[in-house]
Design a protein around this motif. Structure first.
Motif, PDB file in Angstrom:
ATOM      1  N   ALA A 143      36.510  50.646  61.399  1.00  0.00           N
ATOM      2  CA  ALA A 143      36.348  49.882  60.424  1.00  0.00           C
ATOM      3  C   ALA A 143      36.440  48.359  60.583  1.00  0.00           C
ATOM      4  CB  ALA A 143      38.069  50.450  59.803  1.00  0.00           C
ATOM      5  N   GLY A 144      36.225  47.386  60.320  1.00  0.00           N
ATOM      6  CA  GLY A 144      35.547  45.344  60.304  1.00  0.00           C
ATOM      7  C   GLY A 144      35.624  45.377  61.264  1.00  0.00           C
ATOM      8  N   TRP A 145      34.814  46.141  61.793  1.00  0.00           N
ATOM      9  CA  TRP A 145      33.729  45.630  63.356  1.00  0.00           C
ATOM     10  C   TRP A 145      33.163  44.605  63.169  1.00  0.00           C
ATOM     11  CZ3 TRP A 145      29.044  44.465  63.644  1.00  0.00           C
ATOM     12  CH2 TRP A 145      27.809  45.260  62.631  1.00  0.00           C
ATOM     13  N   VAL A 200      29.880  52.502  62.738  1.00  0.00           N
ATOM     14  CA  VAL A 200      30.051  52.385  60.956  1.00  0.00           C
ATOM     15  C   VAL A 200      31.038  51.568  60.285  1.00  0.00           C
ATOM     16  CG1 VAL A 200      28.276  53.891  60.728  1.00  0.00           C
ATOM     17  CG2 VAL A 200      30.875  54.620  60.844  1.00  0.00           C
ATOM     18  N   THR A 201      32.039  51.264  59.972  1.00  0.00           N
ATOM     19  CA  THR A 201      32.792  50.917  59.088  1.00  0.00           C
ATOM     20  C   THR A 201      33.294  51.746  58.438  1.00  0.00           C
ATOM     21  OG1 THR A 201      31.644  49.556  57.524  1.00  0.00           O
ATOM     22  CG2 THR A 201      32.571  48.363  59.275  1.00  0.00           C
ATOM     23  N   ARG A 202      32.519  53.100  57.357  1.00  0.00           N
ATOM     24  CA  ARG A 202      33.656  53.797  56.581  1.00  0.00           C
ATOM     25  C   ARG A 202      33.000  55.595  56.764  1.00  0.00           C
ATOM     26  NH1 ARG A 202      30.712  50.731  52.088  1.00  0.00           N
ATOM     27  NH2 ARG A 202      32.452  49.289  52.649  1.00  0.00           N
ATOM     28  N   PRO A 203      33.975  56.570  56.500  1.00  0.00           N
ATOM     29  CA  PRO A 203      33.765  58.057  56.855  1.00  0.00           C
ATOM     30  C   PRO A 203      31.928  57.970  56.385  1.00  0.00           C
ATOM     31  CG  PRO A 203      35.775  57.581  56.326  1.00  0.00           C
ATOM     32  CD  PRO A 203      35.718  56.256  55.903  1.00  0.00           C
ATOM     33  N   GLY A 204      31.953  57.503  54.644  1.00  0.00           N
ATOM     34  CA  GLY A 204      31.428  58.346  53.988  1.00  0.00           C
ATOM     35  C   GLY A 204      29.560  57.882  55.085  1.00  0.00           C
ATOM     36  N   ARG A 214      19.339  50.941  66.703  1.00  0.00           N
ATOM     37  CA  ARG A 214      19.805  50.157  65.094  1.00  0.00           C
ATOM     38  C   ARG A 214      18.034  49.997  64.229  1.00  0.00           C
ATOM     39  NH1 ARG A 214      20.464  45.084  63.789  1.00  0.00           N
ATOM     40  NH2 ARG A 214      19.826  44.134  64.904  1.00  0.00           N
ATOM     41  N   GLU A 215      16.988  50.129  64.896  1.00  0.00           N
ATOM     42  CA  GLU A 215      15.786  49.995  64.234  1.00  0.00           C
ATOM     43  C   GLU A 215      15.697  51.235  63.500  1.00  0.00           C
ATOM     44  OE1 GLU A 215      11.202  48.547  64.595  1.00  0.00           O
ATOM     45  OE2 GLU A 215      11.938  50.121  65.668  1.00  0.00           O
ATOM     46  N   THR A 222      26.385  48.883  60.154  1.00  0.00           N
ATOM     47  CA  THR A 222      26.257  49.804  61.820  1.00  0.00           C
ATOM     48  C   THR A 222      26.878  48.576  62.525  1.00  0.00           C
ATOM     49  OG1 THR A 222      24.453  50.250  61.227  1.00  0.00           O
ATOM     50  CG2 THR A 222      26.288  51.977  60.912  1.00  0.00           C
ATOM     51  N   THR A 223      26.586  48.411  63.563  1.00  0.00           N
ATOM     52  CA  THR A 223      26.520  47.998  64.424  1.00  0.00           C
ATOM     53  C   THR A 223      25.907  49.134  66.129  1.00  0.00           C
ATOM     54  OG1 THR A 223      27.289  46.175  65.956  1.00  0.00           O
ATOM     55  CG2 THR A 223      28.991  47.871  65.512  1.00  0.00           C
ATOM     56  N   VAL A 224      25.273  48.760  67.056  1.00  0.00           N
ATOM     57  CA  VAL A 224      24.891  50.118  68.218  1.00  0.00           C
ATOM     58  C   VAL A 224      25.375  49.530  69.249  1.00  0.00           C
ATOM     59  CG1 VAL A 224      23.092  51.525  68.608  1.00  0.00           C
ATOM     60  CG2 VAL A 224      23.492  50.915  66.880  1.00  0.00           C
TER      61      VAL A 224
END
Length: 300
Positions: free
Chosen positions: A282-284, A236-240, A198-199, A213-215
């Motif tokens: 999405a929405g994690w 990640v929350t979105r495709p981009g 994540r860093e 993002t979360t890892v």
């Protein structure tokens, strides 16, 4: 042989985002335990740095920066910070001396005063400020809360850190050690792996990508040859964002993996095989289970 009295206790580092808590923790323990990033709000759960000083074991609790929470994730981070402070023998309010007594800092000082308990004021980045500017800042903060002691440090250069550590060692309660003296951190290796990945996401991507993002470490397998295989998923929350993280022909995710692997190998002192997977979800950051997986209590 005379038995030396051992001391052991908890010191919590609290402060507004970007006060320099993680940098100070790393400076004091001499090891890279808490992730350091130029962006705010990177510490999501409490990292314990174990500092041996004289015959004292100081357990440093690094807390997430305290800010006004918007999402469930934010609320969990802020709750973790206050829980860390409440459990400590002494709480250090770390203040960026250059930024001064901003509203966020004043709010924390007021809450510390309401809570009671032993609190010390630690002014960081004093190398960037004229000495005469520090006195009014100290006076302002002492009007809001009662600080037993005040320290001036530069986490970046290490100035003042020794004085602070010596005082912490003296003030800890007489107690047996809670951890083996050669342990550096109680952070499980799989959490460490996720944090170092994540860093790198923070250091190598920009704008809102790191915050979306979360890892998580999916598997951690010791191999017969002494090496370890670690599989890590970046959500990640979105495709981009997924496209940005992977990069052209996978170049970005390769570089993130390479840098994290290098740091992990050195911290774990063994060869590491690191495999990264980027998934969209999405929405994690509103999911309780996800929050628990990264070490936070679901605030409900």
């Amino acid at each position: 042989m005379a038995n030396m009295t051992t001391r052991c206790g908890f010191a919590a580092l609290v402060g507004a985002p970007n006060a320099g808590k993680s940098t100070l923790l790393n400076r004091m323990t001499g090891a890279k335990l808490s992730i350091v990033s130029p962006k705010a709000q990177t510490t999501r759960f409490r990292v314990l740095g174990i500092l041996m000083r004289a015959e004292t074991q100081i357990l440093l609790v690094d807390t997430p920066g305290i800010f006004t929470p918007k999402r469930k994730l934010d609320r969990a981070m802020v709750n973790a910070a206050w829980t860390g402070a409440e459990e400590a023998d002494v709480t250090l309010l770390l203040v960026d001396a250059k930024a001064g007594a901003r509203e966020s800092v004043r709010d924390i000082a007021v809450r510390l005063a309401q809570r009671g308990g032993r609190t010390w004021l630690v002014l960081n980045k004093v190398d960037l400020v004229e000495p005469q500017a520090l006195l009014p800042l100290i006076a302002t903060l002492n009007d809001l809360a009662t600080f037993e002691e005040t320290f001036m440090v530069s986490a970046a250069t290490g100035d003042g850190a020794d004085v602070l550590m010596d005082r912490l060692a003296e003030t800890m309660p007489a107690s047996p050690y809670l951890y083996p003296p050669d342990d550096l951190t109680d952070l499980p290796d799989r959490l460490l792996a996720a944090e170092l990945v994540r860093e790198q996401v923070f250091l190598q991507t920009h704008e809102e990508v790191p915050y979306a993002t979360t890892v998580e470490t999916e598997s951690y397998t010791e191999r017969k040859d002494g090496s370890v295989r670690i599989d890590v998923t970046v959500y990640v929350t979105r495709p981009g964002h997924k496209a940005i993280l992977i990069g052209g022909r996978g170049a970005r995710v390769k570089e993130i993996g390479a840098q994290a692997r290098k740091q992990l190998s050195s911290l774990l002192e063994r060869p590491v095989h690191l495999f990264l997977n980027v998934k969209e979800r999405a929405g994690w950051d509103e999911e309780g289970a996800r929050l628990r997986a990264i070490g936070l209590e679901d605030p409900g």
